[in-house]
Design an enzyme around this catalytic site. Structure first.
Site, PDB file in Angstrom:
ATOM      1  N   HIS A  86      23.061  47.847  12.160  1.00  0.00           N
ATOM      2  CA  HIS A  86      22.288  47.897  13.413  1.00  0.00           C
ATOM      3  C   HIS A  86      22.847  46.957  14.466  1.00  0.00           C
ATOM      4  O   HIS A  86      23.405  45.904  14.153  1.00  0.00           O
ATOM      5  CB  HIS A  86      20.793  47.663  13.172  1.00  0.00           C
ATOM      6  N   ASP A  88      20.906  46.143  17.373  1.00  0.00           N
ATOM      7  CA  ASP A  88      19.872  45.357  18.065  1.00  0.00           C
ATOM      8  C   ASP A  88      19.782  43.988  17.406  1.00  0.00           C
ATOM      9  O   ASP A  88      20.169  43.809  16.246  1.00  0.00           O
ATOM     10  CB  ASP A  88      18.514  46.072  18.014  1.00  0.00           C
ATOM     11  N   ASP A 117      23.050  38.808  11.478  1.00  0.00           N
ATOM     12  CA  ASP A 117      22.060  39.909  11.449  1.00  0.00           C
ATOM     13  C   ASP A 117      22.109  40.668  12.766  1.00  0.00           C
ATOM     14  O   ASP A 117      21.434  40.293  13.703  1.00  0.00           O
ATOM     15  CB  ASP A 117      20.670  39.328  11.187  1.00  0.00           C
ATOM     16  N   GLU A 151      16.331  48.184  14.488  1.00  0.00           N
ATOM     17  CA  GLU A 151      16.031  47.800  13.107  1.00  0.00           C
ATOM     18  C   GLU A 151      14.958  46.726  13.070  1.00  0.00           C
ATOM     19  O   GLU A 151      14.118  46.701  12.176  1.00  0.00           O
ATOM     20  CB  GLU A 151      17.306  47.305  12.407  1.00  0.00           C
ATOM     21  N   GLU A 152      14.965  45.827  14.065  1.00  0.00           N
ATOM     22  CA  GLU A 152      14.057  44.679  14.024  1.00  0.00           C
ATOM     23  C   GLU A 152      12.616  45.056  14.354  1.00  0.00           C
ATOM     24  O   GLU A 152      11.715  44.220  14.215  1.00  0.00           O
ATOM     25  CB  GLU A 152      14.556  43.570  14.969  1.00  0.00           C
ATOM     26  N   ASP A 175      23.301  44.845   5.642  1.00  0.00           N
ATOM     27  CA  ASP A 175      22.313  44.160   6.489  1.00  0.00           C
ATOM     28  C   ASP A 175      21.367  43.319   5.644  1.00  0.00           C
ATOM     29  O   ASP A 175      20.172  43.289   5.882  1.00  0.00           O
ATOM     30  CB  ASP A 175      21.519  45.217   7.292  1.00  0.00           C
ATOM     31  N   HIS A 438      17.291  35.484  12.252  1.00  0.00           N
ATOM     32  CA  HIS A 438      16.051  35.383  13.057  1.00  0.00           C
ATOM     33  C   HIS A 438      15.773  33.950  13.522  1.00  0.00           C
ATOM     34  O   HIS A 438      14.748  33.711  14.146  1.00  0.00           O
ATOM     35  CB  HIS A 438      14.824  35.902  12.302  1.00  0.00           C
TER      36      HIS A 438
END
Ligand SMILES: [Zn+2]
Length: 466
Positions: A86, A88, A117, A151-152, A175, A438
């Protein structure tokens, strides 16, 4: 035998340049800037367009599907191997030492949003595929490198892909972490509501704990009216001293405001946290609250406190392969006008499901006048360790890392792997590297990224030439 690490090293400079260009694109979902053309806001689509342009120049067949998902494809064959990454990223948040969208390499670590990530690992897998293509390896399968842009949050793009394109049955998502994640528990929330009623001497005016269903609440705050505020305050201070929490009691106009601080943790491993809400309820449960307020406090104290395995409900469950049922009490709210809301979030292995969990909780909740409603759920996902996709990926990891004891793992859930019947998550966080996804100052060691590229090279090579 090919030296895959040397092959990956030969790609390092171009890889880092392309990766950093993608990391400079602020591909955070922004609903306030959403349009029909860019339903997630402009950032995620910009990253998708930049990636597809790069892949097209690299000689791949590409497709952009509605600006939310796309792919780069190589090889021919009846079977399709999918690699799901991903583009995003999470919002930057506070606390960065460098600009989150201006990647820098410091002490061998690549810092910036997306380094781990998932732009860093995703591009390592892409470069592995590109290298094999450029070397003229004869692919016996079609390989689709599919990139999502949501994805998030809601997986908007990847869900669109599976609506409009034939579903690949085989694949992996770079991921998560190494080695292979071949199982993900199912997930469901039960939403409980408690009547907005109180007694007269002891009144629960409000109780707030927890921000998200998938986090252990770090903080809890209650406002209470009590006949003997001084005594309750002294008892509270003693309770705080005797437990692994911090806390404060402040007098208010008509009672007390009590605050407890515990420790946050991810909802898939709730035993790692200290649930501030259930501690505060446990303290309050010794007093004569009444009606809905009492049900709320007592339910938290008696059934949710220090129990993430449903033992108090007589509902503990373990699957020999997928492990334990876990429960996180993530949202615990009450106010005198609207009553109480409790969110119990479950991660369940195969062999048990949402209906059984609802029945188990109802047995305890019904007599307390607490209503239970089932939220949307996801089924458990499991790929047998003897499946060639698991074996081939494990072999490549073990070969490149030297970790002969590595075993495939089951986690609490949440990767693109579950979208495919024979889908798993594979890398790229190395077991000894801290997980900064994150968080502020997200990074990935450059050596880890290059080693993961070597692992992906060996794995894809063996999957497309078997
Ligand atoms: Zn991710």
């Amino acid at each position: 035998m090919t030296d895959w690490l040397a092959a990956a090293e030969s790609q390092k400079q171009n890889y880092l340049e392309d990766l950093m260009a993608l990391m400079r694109i602020k591909s955070v979902r922004d609903d306030s800037a959403a349009t029909d053309e860019y339903p997630l806001g402009p950032g995620p689509s910009q990253a998708l367009a930049a990636f597809l342009e790069m892949a097209e120049q690299d000689g791949f067949r590409t497709k952009n599907i509605d600006n939310v998902v796309g792919y780069a494809e190589w090889g021919e064959g009846d079977e399709t191997l999918a690699i799901l990454a991903h583009l995003d990223v999470m919002p930057a948040g506070k606390g960065w030492d460098t600009d989150p969208f201006e990647p820098v390499i410091k002490d061998g670590n690549l810092y910036g949003r997306g380094a781990s990530d998932d732009k860093g690992p995703g591009m390592a897998a892409y470069y592995a595929l590109k290298y094999l293509k450029d070397q003229g390896v004869a692919f016996n399968k079609r390989v689709r490198f599919i990139v999502g842009t949501d994805e998030e949050s809601d997986w908007t793009g990847m869900h669109r892909y599976f609506e409009v394109e034939p579903a690949p049955t085989l694949g992996f998502s770079p991921d998560a972490e190494f080695p292979v994640i071949n199982g993900e528990k199912g997930q469901v929330s039960l939403k409980l509501s408690v009547p907005a009623t109180n007694g007269e001497d002891y009144v629960l005016k409000s109780f707030h704990s927890g921000l998200r269903f998938n986090m252990v609440p770090r903080e809890a705050v209650a406002e209470v009216v009590v006949p003997d505020a001084g005594q309750v305050q002294a008892a509270f201070e003693q309770f705080v001293d005797e437990n692994p929490i911090q806390g404060e009691a402040e007098p208010t106009a008509d009672g007390l405001k009590l605050t407890v601080i515990g420790k946050a943790a991810h909802g898939m491993e709730p035993e790692q946290g200290i649930n501030a809400g259930t501690y505060l309820a446990t303290f309050l449960d010794q007093y004569d609250f009444a009606a809905g307020a009492k049900s709320f406090i007592h339910f938290l104290a008696k059934y949710l406190h220090l129990d993430t395995r449903m033992k108090g409900f007589d509902g503990a469950y373990t699957d020999p392969v997928m492990g334990e049922l876990t429960m996180n009490a993530g949202i615990l709210n009450f106010d005198a006008e609207n009553g109480g809301d409790i969110d119990m979030n479950f991660r369940f292995p195969k062999g048990i499901g949402p209906d059984e969990l609802e029945a188990t909780v109802k047995k305890v909740a019904d007599p307390l006048g607490i209503a239970v409603k089932q939220g949307p759920s996801q089924k458990p996902h499991y790929v047998d360790p003897s499946d060639p996709i698991v074996k081939t990926l494990m072999d490549a990891y073990i070969h490149q890392s030297g970790d002969k004891d590595a075993k495939p793992e089951v986690v609490g859930g949440g990767t693109y792997g579950r979208l495919m019947e024979r889908g798993v998550a594979f890398g790229a966080l190395m077991p000894q590297t801290p997980n900064t996804m994150h968080q502020a100052n997200e990074y990935q060691p450059v050596d880890d990224l290059i080693r993961s590229m070597a692992i992906y090279m060996e794995a894809i090579n063996n999957l497309v030439t078997d």
